[in-house]
Scaffold this motif. Structure first.
Motif, PDB file in Angstrom:
ATOM      1  N   GLU A  35       0.872  -1.169   0.000  1.00 29.46           N
ATOM      2  CA  GLU A  35       0.000   0.000   0.000  1.00 29.46           C
ATOM      3  C   GLU A  35       0.909   1.219   0.000  1.00 29.46           C
ATOM      4  OE1 GLU A  35      -2.672  -0.084   3.321  1.00 29.46           O
ATOM      5  OE2 GLU A  35      -3.260  -2.144   2.949  1.00 29.46           O
ATOM      6  N   TRP A  36       0.567   2.214  -0.823  1.00 26.98           N
ATOM      7  CA  TRP A  36       1.405   3.400  -0.864  1.00 26.98           C
ATOM      8  C   TRP A  36       0.570   4.644  -1.125  1.00 26.98           C
ATOM      9  CZ3 TRP A  36       0.696   0.161  -4.873  1.00 26.98           C
ATOM     10  CH2 TRP A  36       0.434   0.709  -6.121  1.00 26.98           C
ATOM     11  N   LYS A  37       1.119   5.754  -0.657  1.00 21.68           N
ATOM     12  CA  LYS A  37       0.491   7.062  -0.834  1.00 21.68           C
ATOM     13  C   LYS A  37       1.603   8.087  -0.973  1.00 21.68           C
ATOM     14  CE  LYS A  37      -0.874   9.491   2.679  1.00 21.68           C
ATOM     15  NZ  LYS A  37      -1.524  10.160   3.797  1.00 21.68           N
ATOM     16  N   GLN A  38       1.476   8.945  -1.963  1.00 22.52           N
ATOM     17  CA  GLN A  38       2.473  10.002  -2.164  1.00 22.52           C
ATOM     18  C   GLN A  38       2.188  11.152  -1.210  1.00 22.52           C
ATOM     19  OE1 GLN A  38       2.810  11.241  -6.214  1.00 22.52           O
ATOM     20  NE2 GLN A  38       4.163  12.932  -5.738  1.00 22.52           N
ATOM     21  N   ASN A  39       3.226  11.721  -0.645  1.00 26.63           N
ATOM     22  CA  ASN A  39       3.105  12.852   0.275  1.00 26.63           C
ATOM     23  C   ASN A  39       3.534  14.140  -0.410  1.00 26.63           C
ATOM     24  OD1 ASN A  39       2.248  11.319   2.466  1.00 26.63           O
ATOM     25  ND2 ASN A  39       4.327  10.820   3.047  1.00 26.63           N
ATOM     26  N   PRO A  40       3.054  15.273   0.099  1.00 21.25           N
ATOM     27  CA  PRO A  40       3.542  16.543  -0.447  1.00 21.25           C
ATOM     28  C   PRO A  40       5.022  16.720  -0.148  1.00 21.25           C
ATOM     29  CG  PRO A  40       2.116  16.922   1.449  1.00 21.25           C
ATOM     30  CD  PRO A  40       2.071  15.459   1.157  1.00 21.25           C
ATOM     31  N   ILE A  41       5.710  17.418  -1.025  1.00 13.13           N
ATOM     32  CA  ILE A  41       7.151  17.601  -0.880  1.00 13.13           C
ATOM     33  C   ILE A  41       7.503  18.327   0.410  1.00 13.13           C
ATOM     34  CG2 ILE A  41       9.133  18.831  -1.868  1.00 13.13           C
ATOM     35  CD1 ILE A  41       8.125  18.022  -4.586  1.00 13.13           C
ATOM     36  N   PHE A  42       6.679  19.281   0.820  1.00 13.80           N
ATOM     37  CA  PHE A  42       7.015  20.100   1.981  1.00 13.80           C
ATOM     38  C   PHE A  42       6.352  19.612   3.260  1.00 13.80           C
ATOM     39  CE2 PHE A  42       7.337  23.002  -1.698  1.00 13.80           C
ATOM     40  CZ  PHE A  42       8.714  23.133  -1.681  1.00 13.80           C
ATOM     41  N   LYS A  43       6.024  18.336   3.324  1.00 13.43           N
ATOM     42  CA  LYS A  43       5.476  17.782   4.556  1.00 13.43           C
ATOM     43  C   LYS A  43       6.551  17.861   5.626  1.00 13.43           C
ATOM     44  CE  LYS A  43       3.120  13.777   6.421  1.00 13.43           C
ATOM     45  NZ  LYS A  43       2.599  12.445   6.165  1.00 13.43           N
ATOM     46  N   SER A  44       6.190  18.365   6.778  1.00  9.83           N
ATOM     47  CA  SER A  44       7.207  18.698   7.774  1.00  9.83           C
ATOM     48  C   SER A  44       7.637  17.534   8.657  1.00  9.83           C
ATOM     49  CB  SER A  44       6.692  19.831   8.661  1.00  9.83           C
ATOM     50  OG  SER A  44       5.516  19.404   9.329  1.00  9.83           O
ATOM     51  N   SER A  45       6.906  16.450   8.672  1.00 13.98           N
ATOM     52  CA  SER A  45       7.252  15.375   9.605  1.00 13.98           C
ATOM     53  C   SER A  45       8.512  14.630   9.168  1.00 13.98           C
ATOM     54  CB  SER A  45       6.087  14.399   9.748  1.00 13.98           C
ATOM     55  OG  SER A  45       5.869  13.735   8.532  1.00 13.98           O
ATOM     56  N   GLN A  46       9.131  13.985  10.116  1.00 13.16           N
ATOM     57  CA  GLN A  46      10.353  13.230   9.878  1.00 13.16           C
ATOM     58  C   GLN A  46      10.042  11.910   9.180  1.00 13.16           C
ATOM     59  OE1 GLN A  46      13.633  13.841  11.030  1.00 13.16           O
ATOM     60  NE2 GLN A  46      13.105  15.897  11.670  1.00 13.16           N
ATOM     61  N   SER A  59       7.203   5.778   6.639  1.00 15.40           N
ATOM     62  CA  SER A  59       6.385   6.974   6.808  1.00 15.40           C
ATOM     63  C   SER A  59       7.163   8.170   6.292  1.00 15.40           C
ATOM     64  CB  SER A  59       6.027   7.197   8.278  1.00 15.40           C
ATOM     65  OG  SER A  59       5.278   6.130   8.762  1.00 15.40           O
ATOM     66  N   ASN A  60       6.619   8.830   5.283  1.00  9.58           N
ATOM     67  CA  ASN A  60       7.217  10.028   4.710  1.00  9.58           C
ATOM     68  C   ASN A  60       8.665   9.789   4.283  1.00  9.58           C
ATOM     69  OD1 ASN A  60       6.759  12.716   3.904  1.00  9.58           O
ATOM     70  ND2 ASN A  60       7.908  13.477   5.638  1.00  9.58           N
ATOM     71  N   GLY A  61       8.897   8.658   3.606  1.00  6.78           N
ATOM     72  CA  GLY A  61      10.247   8.312   3.175  1.00  6.78           C
ATOM     73  C   GLY A  61      10.368   8.236   1.670  1.00  6.78           C
ATOM     74  N   ARG A  62      11.594   8.169   1.222  1.00  7.96           N
ATOM     75  CA  ARG A  62      11.880   8.061  -0.207  1.00  7.96           C
ATOM     76  C   ARG A  62      12.087   6.598  -0.593  1.00  7.96           C
ATOM     77  NH1 ARG A  62      14.408  12.869   1.453  1.00  7.96           N
ATOM     78  NH2 ARG A  62      13.722  14.641   0.221  1.00  7.96           N
ATOM     79  N   ILE A  63      11.864   6.292  -1.859  1.00  7.02           N
ATOM     80  CA  ILE A  63      12.069   4.938  -2.358  1.00  7.02           C
ATOM     81  C   ILE A  63      13.529   4.531  -2.167  1.00  7.02           C
ATOM     82  CG2 ILE A  63      11.952   3.458  -4.398  1.00  7.02           C
ATOM     83  CD1 ILE A  63       9.226   4.296  -3.352  1.00  7.02           C
ATOM     84  N   ILE A  81      15.767   1.640 -11.234  1.00  7.02           N
ATOM     85  CA  ILE A  81      15.446   3.009 -11.611  1.00  7.02           C
ATOM     86  C   ILE A  81      14.223   3.425 -10.827  1.00  7.02           C
ATOM     87  CG2 ILE A  81      14.721   4.514 -13.496  1.00  7.02           C
ATOM     88  CD1 ILE A  81      16.170   2.566 -15.391  1.00  7.02           C
ATOM     89  N   ILE A  82      14.344   4.495 -10.078  1.00  8.33           N
ATOM     90  CA  ILE A  82      13.203   5.024  -9.346  1.00  8.33           C
ATOM     91  C   ILE A  82      12.365   5.804 -10.345  1.00  8.33           C
ATOM     92  CG2 ILE A  82      12.477   6.520  -7.463  1.00  8.33           C
ATOM     93  CD1 ILE A  82      15.194   5.812  -6.130  1.00  8.33           C
ATOM     94  N   VAL A  83      11.117   5.384 -10.497  1.00 10.41           N
ATOM     95  CA  VAL A  83      10.274   5.925 -11.565  1.00 10.41           C
ATOM     96  C   VAL A  83       9.974   7.399 -11.340  1.00 10.41           C
ATOM     97  CG1 VAL A  83       8.043   5.711 -12.700  1.00 10.41           C
ATOM     98  CG2 VAL A  83       9.312   3.672 -12.083  1.00 10.41           C
ATOM     99  N   ASN A  84       9.627   7.777 -10.129  1.00  6.42           N
ATOM    100  CA  ASN A  84       9.355   9.185  -9.838  1.00  6.42           C
ATOM    101  C   ASN A  84      10.635   9.871  -9.377  1.00  6.42           C
ATOM    102  OD1 ASN A  84       6.580   9.212 -10.431  1.00  6.42           O
ATOM    103  ND2 ASN A  84       6.152   8.233  -8.477  1.00  6.42           N
ATOM    104  N   ASP A  85      10.550  11.162  -9.252  1.00  7.82           N
ATOM    105  CA  ASP A  85      11.679  11.964  -8.807  1.00  7.82           C
ATOM    106  C   ASP A  85      12.189  11.456  -7.456  1.00  7.82           C
ATOM    107  OD1 ASP A  85      13.502  13.933  -8.216  1.00  7.82           O
ATOM    108  OD2 ASP A  85      12.098  15.577  -8.386  1.00  7.82           O
ATOM    109  N   LEU A  86      13.485  11.522  -7.240  1.00  7.61           N
ATOM    110  CA  LEU A  86      14.070  11.091  -5.974  1.00  7.61           C
ATOM    111  C   LEU A  86      13.553  11.890  -4.783  1.00  7.61           C
ATOM    112  CD1 LEU A  86      17.796  10.613  -7.017  1.00  7.61           C
ATOM    113  CD2 LEU A  86      16.197   8.835  -6.362  1.00  7.61           C
ATOM    114  N   LYS A  87      13.058  13.092  -5.019  1.00  9.08           N
ATOM    115  CA  LYS A  87      12.621  13.948  -3.923  1.00  9.08           C
ATOM    116  C   LYS A  87      11.205  13.635  -3.449  1.00  9.08           C
ATOM    117  CE  LYS A  87      15.527  17.728  -5.461  1.00  9.08           C
ATOM    118  NZ  LYS A  87      15.998  17.264  -6.751  1.00  9.08           N
TER     119      LYS A  87
END
Length: 126
Positions: A35-46, A59-63, A81-87
């Motif tokens: 299960e996955w959900k994309q988060n906003p780039i500027f989400k402040s949590s660790q 939680s709020n991590g990168r691939i 290859i990470i399909v979406n941007d690394l950020k």
């Protein structure tokens, strides 16, 4: 001023152009689900990663963080290859429905099946 306004518009588009709904994919014959959900780039949590025998939670991590966690795979023959941007950050849960041990290869195939990464073989010179 033009550059500043353009940059602010660009950042706001990045922050609000994401899909915040959970997607779920189960792999046949493995009892493994992701299960996955994309988060906003500027989400402040660790970022936080929890890993047990039958469960992986990001939680709020990168691939890339998940791929770095996988240490027992033979990574010499493959490129990932990470399909979406690394950020881009995600909330990801990978688990076994039967609570058996979750293998690294199942995590990798779950990420690939969900479209978050793409696996290609390296050209090995002989």
């Amino acid at each position: 001023m033009y550059n500043l306004v353009s940059f602010i518009i660009y950042l706001s588009i990045l922050n609000y152009s994401y899909d915040d709904s959970f997607a779920k994919e189960c792999i046949e014959n493995q009892n493994t689900c992701i299960e996955w959900k994309q988060n906003p780039i500027f989400k402040s949590s660790q970022s936080k990663i929890e890993y047990s025998e039958s469960f992986l939670s990001v939680s709020n991590g990168r691939i890339k963080n998940v791929l770095d966690l996988l240490t027992t795979l033979d990574l010499e023959n493959y490129n990932y290859i990470i399909v979406n941007d690394l950020k881009v950050k995600y909330d990801i849960k990978i688990y076994r429905e039967d609570y058996d041990k979750l293998h690294d290869s199942e995590i990798l195939s779950s990420l690939e099946k969900s479209g978050l990464i793409k696996t290609i073989e390296k050209d090995i010179e002989k």
